[in-house]
Motif scaffolding. Structure first.
Motif, PDB file in Angstrom:
ATOM      1  N   ALA A 257      48.380  30.429  74.420  1.00 27.92           N
ATOM      2  CA  ALA A 257      48.166  30.934  73.058  1.00 27.92           C
ATOM      3  C   ALA A 257      47.672  32.373  73.020  1.00 27.92           C
ATOM      4  O   ALA A 257      47.911  33.094  72.064  1.00 27.92           O
ATOM      5  CB  ALA A 257      47.188  30.027  72.309  1.00 27.92           C
ATOM      6  N   GLY A 258      46.988  32.807  74.077  1.00 24.54           N
ATOM      7  CA  GLY A 258      46.438  34.163  74.082  1.00 24.54           C
ATOM      8  C   GLY A 258      47.270  35.170  74.842  1.00 24.54           C
ATOM      9  O   GLY A 258      46.807  36.280  75.108  1.00 24.54           O
ATOM     10  N   ILE A 259      48.513  34.827  75.168  1.00 28.91           N
ATOM     11  CA  ILE A 259      49.319  35.713  76.019  1.00 28.91           C
ATOM     12  C   ILE A 259      49.599  37.050  75.356  1.00 28.91           C
ATOM     13  O   ILE A 259      49.797  38.064  76.020  1.00 28.91           O
ATOM     14  CB  ILE A 259      50.633  35.021  76.452  1.00 28.91           C
ATOM     15  N   ASN A 260      49.579  37.090  74.015  1.00 30.34           N
ATOM     16  CA  ASN A 260      49.789  38.372  73.330  1.00 30.34           C
ATOM     17  C   ASN A 260      48.672  39.367  73.630  1.00 30.34           C
ATOM     18  O   ASN A 260      48.822  40.564  73.402  1.00 30.34           O
ATOM     19  CB  ASN A 260      49.892  38.172  71.817  1.00 30.34           C
ATOM     20  N   GLY A 261      47.528  38.884  74.164  1.00 35.79           N
ATOM     21  CA  GLY A 261      46.402  39.758  74.478  1.00 35.79           C
ATOM     22  C   GLY A 261      46.473  40.407  75.842  1.00 35.79           C
ATOM     23  O   GLY A 261      45.551  41.121  76.239  1.00 35.79           O
ATOM     24  N   VAL A 262      47.572  40.202  76.588  1.00 35.85           N
ATOM     25  CA  VAL A 262      47.734  40.844  77.894  1.00 35.85           C
ATOM     26  C   VAL A 262      47.706  42.366  77.720  1.00 35.85           C
ATOM     27  O   VAL A 262      48.337  42.920  76.815  1.00 35.85           O
ATOM     28  CB  VAL A 262      49.059  40.397  78.566  1.00 35.85           C
ATOM     29  N   ALA A 263      46.977  43.033  78.585  1.00 38.72           N
ATOM     30  CA  ALA A 263      46.733  44.473  78.455  1.00 38.72           C
ATOM     31  C   ALA A 263      48.009  45.300  78.445  1.00 38.72           C
ATOM     32  O   ALA A 263      48.893  45.106  79.274  1.00 38.72           O
ATOM     33  CB  ALA A 263      45.833  44.938  79.597  1.00 38.72           C
ATOM     34  N   PHE A 264      48.072  46.227  77.490  1.00 43.77           N
ATOM     35  CA  PHE A 264      49.151  47.209  77.372  1.00 43.77           C
ATOM     36  C   PHE A 264      50.539  46.566  77.359  1.00 43.77           C
ATOM     37  O   PHE A 264      51.514  47.150  77.831  1.00 43.77           O
ATOM     38  CB  PHE A 264      49.068  48.242  78.503  1.00 43.77           C
ATOM     39  N   ALA A 265      50.618  45.369  76.781  1.00 48.56           N
ATOM     40  CA  ALA A 265      51.906  44.671  76.746  1.00 48.56           C
ATOM     41  C   ALA A 265      52.832  45.247  75.687  1.00 48.56           C
ATOM     42  O   ALA A 265      54.040  45.359  75.912  1.00 48.56           O
ATOM     43  CB  ALA A 265      51.687  43.177  76.499  1.00 48.56           C
ATOM     44  N   PHE A 266      52.275  45.621  74.540  1.00 47.60           N
ATOM     45  CA  PHE A 266      53.107  46.067  73.413  1.00 47.60           C
ATOM     46  C   PHE A 266      52.857  47.543  73.126  1.00 47.60           C
ATOM     47  O   PHE A 266      51.742  47.936  72.767  1.00 47.60           O
ATOM     48  CB  PHE A 266      52.801  45.240  72.162  1.00 47.60           C
ATOM     49  N   LYS A 267      53.888  48.353  73.248  1.00 49.56           N
ATOM     50  CA  LYS A 267      53.711  49.802  73.073  1.00 49.56           C
ATOM     51  C   LYS A 267      53.464  50.195  71.626  1.00 49.56           C
ATOM     52  O   LYS A 267      52.886  51.240  71.357  1.00 49.56           O
ATOM     53  CB  LYS A 267      54.923  50.550  73.630  1.00 49.56           C
ATOM     54  N   ASP A 268      53.944  49.377  70.674  1.00 49.73           N
ATOM     55  CA  ASP A 268      53.749  49.705  69.261  1.00 49.73           C
ATOM     56  C   ASP A 268      53.926  48.446  68.421  1.00 49.73           C
ATOM     57  O   ASP A 268      54.229  47.368  68.937  1.00 49.73           O
ATOM     58  CB  ASP A 268      54.719  50.800  68.810  1.00 49.73           C
ATOM     59  N   TYR A 269      53.743  48.604  67.109  1.00 51.86           N
ATOM     60  CA  TYR A 269      53.829  47.454  66.210  1.00 51.86           C
ATOM     61  C   TYR A 269      55.242  46.885  66.113  1.00 51.86           C
ATOM     62  O   TYR A 269      55.413  45.693  65.851  1.00 51.86           O
ATOM     63  CB  TYR A 269      53.304  47.808  64.825  1.00 51.86           C
ATOM     64  N   ASP A 270      56.247  47.726  66.307  1.00 50.04           N
ATOM     65  CA  ASP A 270      57.619  47.200  66.312  1.00 50.04           C
ATOM     66  C   ASP A 270      57.767  46.142  67.400  1.00 50.04           C
ATOM     67  O   ASP A 270      58.376  45.085  67.189  1.00 50.04           O
ATOM     68  CB  ASP A 270      58.632  48.321  66.534  1.00 50.04           C
ATOM     69  N   ALA A 271      57.187  46.417  68.573  1.00 47.22           N
ATOM     70  CA  ALA A 271      57.249  45.459  69.684  1.00 47.22           C
ATOM     71  C   ALA A 271      56.407  44.220  69.386  1.00 47.22           C
ATOM     72  O   ALA A 271      56.801  43.088  69.706  1.00 47.22           O
ATOM     73  CB  ALA A 271      56.781  46.130  70.976  1.00 47.22           C
ATOM     74  N   VAL A 272      55.234  44.431  68.769  1.00 45.13           N
ATOM     75  CA  VAL A 272      54.346  43.309  68.422  1.00 45.13           C
ATOM     76  C   VAL A 272      55.063  42.306  67.532  1.00 45.13           C
ATOM     77  O   VAL A 272      55.122  41.112  67.820  1.00 45.13           O
ATOM     78  CB  VAL A 272      53.070  43.815  67.694  1.00 45.13           C
ATOM     79  N   TRP A 273      55.624  42.813  66.424  1.00 44.79           N
ATOM     80  CA  TRP A 273      56.212  41.884  65.453  1.00 44.79           C
ATOM     81  C   TRP A 273      57.536  41.307  65.934  1.00 44.79           C
ATOM     82  O   TRP A 273      57.874  40.166  65.591  1.00 44.79           O
ATOM     83  CB  TRP A 273      56.352  42.558  64.084  1.00 44.79           C
ATOM     84  N   ALA A 274      58.264  42.056  66.748  1.00 44.44           N
ATOM     85  CA  ALA A 274      59.476  41.488  67.349  1.00 44.44           C
ATOM     86  C   ALA A 274      59.108  40.283  68.215  1.00 44.44           C
ATOM     87  O   ALA A 274      59.781  39.239  68.184  1.00 44.44           O
ATOM     88  CB  ALA A 274      60.201  42.544  68.185  1.00 44.44           C
ATOM     89  N   ALA A 275      58.013  40.415  68.976  1.00 41.26           N
ATOM     90  CA  ALA A 275      57.573  39.333  69.860  1.00 41.26           C
ATOM     91  C   ALA A 275      56.991  38.153  69.095  1.00 41.26           C
ATOM     92  O   ALA A 275      57.376  37.002  69.314  1.00 41.26           O
ATOM     93  CB  ALA A 275      56.535  39.868  70.851  1.00 41.26           C
ATOM     94  N   MET A 276      56.066  38.444  68.166  1.00 38.56           N
ATOM     95  CA  MET A 276      55.353  37.369  67.484  1.00 38.56           C
ATOM     96  C   MET A 276      56.218  36.646  66.455  1.00 38.56           C
ATOM     97  O   MET A 276      56.021  35.463  66.182  1.00 38.56           O
ATOM     98  CB  MET A 276      54.081  37.906  66.830  1.00 38.56           C
ATOM     99  N   ASP A 277      57.189  37.369  65.868  1.00 43.58           N
ATOM    100  CA  ASP A 277      58.123  36.734  64.934  1.00 43.58           C
ATOM    101  C   ASP A 277      59.354  36.210  65.664  1.00 43.58           C
ATOM    102  O   ASP A 277      60.233  35.598  65.055  1.00 43.58           O
ATOM    103  CB  ASP A 277      58.562  37.722  63.843  1.00 43.58           C
ATOM    104  N   GLY A 278      59.408  36.481  66.971  1.00 50.46           N
ATOM    105  CA  GLY A 278      60.555  36.089  67.775  1.00 50.46           C
ATOM    106  C   GLY A 278      60.233  35.001  68.783  1.00 50.46           C
ATOM    107  O   GLY A 278      59.419  34.103  68.521  1.00 50.46           O
ATOM    108  N   ASP A 279      60.823  35.125  69.968  1.00 51.10           N
ATOM    109  CA  ASP A 279      60.751  34.055  70.971  1.00 51.10           C
ATOM    110  C   ASP A 279      59.339  33.786  71.487  1.00 51.10           C
ATOM    111  O   ASP A 279      58.981  32.642  71.771  1.00 51.10           O
ATOM    112  CB  ASP A 279      61.662  34.384  72.166  1.00 51.10           C
TER     113      ASP A 279
END
Length: 339
Positions: free
Chosen positions: A109-131
């Motif tokens: 559940a906390g994998i989105n908190g991995v350090a420096f995983a997402f360079k910007d919000y576009d990457a964040v929402w693509a990931a969290m709204d995606g797979d």
């Protein structure tokens, strides 16, 4: 002797019967009102609360007043771990919290908190709204927690200091930094050469004031609202990790609700999350401007050296092993290769 009612008496009798049949229907409607509890640690004036309250009104309207979603901010229903337990038990119907707070139940559940995983919000929402988000929501379902499709934004975390800007990883060597008691983030700062100390948020201001720690890390909006600028003069926009709040509830209780109620909850809670994301984007821009006016010096470090140090220190390899290859592959779909 037979009683023959007059026309007037007969009319009165009909009216009485009409009232008798109408009243139970009204009472039945009142009794069928569905009251749902929603708990959050967000303050009452935080967009994560305000937008959910808006959704509650929309749900009430959608259902003709049948559903009353009661929102309890500021941890009124207990700490986040307490609320998670209450939600699993059915005492709370719906809540929001960070994925990192759910890791004891669902490690991924906390994998989105991995350090420096997402360079910007576009990457964040693509990931969290995606797979990636879908994978975590499916894992939560296995412990009787139904998570709605859209999560709330809790912001990128940035480092503040009383004495210096953090420009390169070398600036973190021996740096005493307050972190939440989350193993993932403690591990990250150790790998970066810092000295992380887990301190409750309620004790953070005094710990900075008395130099128990040199600095801390939090989203800008929280740095502002907690008045940390009074004891911290530098803010490095490291954006070293991002965290969001899943909106979720007791799966069995939610699935037992009438279909039209389930649909209204999904529609309005997901819409609230999307609006809240826009609110946070505006708040972050405003917070930086206001903090700068209050004397906080900002800088934006290059994330590449930090990421490389974490890689060479084995941070990503360690957490890939803990999370597992399947979900890690979904993370790297959006973050790029980490290991």
């Amino acid at each position: 002797m037979t009683f023959a009612p007059t026309r007037r008496q007969f009319g009165t009798a009909l009216a009485t019967v009409g009232m008798a049949t109408a009243m139970p229907a009204r009472f039945a409607f009142a009794q069928s009102e569905i009251k749902l509890k929603y708990g959050t640690a967000f303050p009452a004036d935080h967009p994560g609360t305000l937008r959910i309250k808006e959704a509650a009104e929309a749900i009430r309207k959608d259902t003709g007043g049948k559903v009353d979603l009661q929102v309890y901010p500021t941890s009124q229903l207990g700490s986040e771990p307490d609320m998670i337990s209450q939600t699993r038990a059915g005492a709370i119907d719906i809540m929001s919290t960070a994925g990192t707070n759910l890791q004891t139940l669902v490690p991924t559940a906390g994998i989105n908190g991995v350090a420096f995983a997402f360079k910007d919000y576009d990457a964040v929402w693509a990931a969290m709204d995606g797979d990636l988000g879908l994978y975590v929501r499916s894992a939560l379902a296995k412990v009787n927690l139904y998570a709605y499709d859209k999560c709330l934004d809790n912001g990128y975390r940035n480092i503040t200091s009383a004495s210096k800007a953090i420009v390169t990883p070398a600036d973190l060597k021996g740096f005493k930094i307050r972190v939440p008691g989350i193993p993932l983030w403690i591990s990250m700062f150790k790998a970066l050469g810092a000295s992380p100390t887990a301190i409750p948020f309620g004790e953070l201001y005094s710990s900075l004031q008395t130099k128990v720690v040199d600095g801390q890390e939090n989203p800008l909006a929280l740095i502002q609202s907690a008045k940390l600028y009074e004891v911290q003069k530098f803010c490095s926009l490291t954006a070293h990790t991002w965290d969001g709040h899943f909106i979720f509830g007791n799966a069995k209780k939610l699935q037992a609700l009438p279909k039209e109620v389930q649909e209204s909850l999904s529609k309005n809670l997901n819409a609230a999350a999307l609006k809240q994301r826009e609110d946070i984007a505006r708040l972050n821009a405003d917070a930086q401007a206001q903090l700068a006016k209050l004397g906080v010096a900002f800088n934006k470090p290059d994330p590449a050296p930090f990421r490389e140090l974490l890689k060479s220190a084995g941070f990503y390899t360690e957490w890939k092993a803990k999370y597992g290859d399947e979900v890690w592959a979904k993370l790297e779909k959006y973050s790029g290769k980490l290991v």
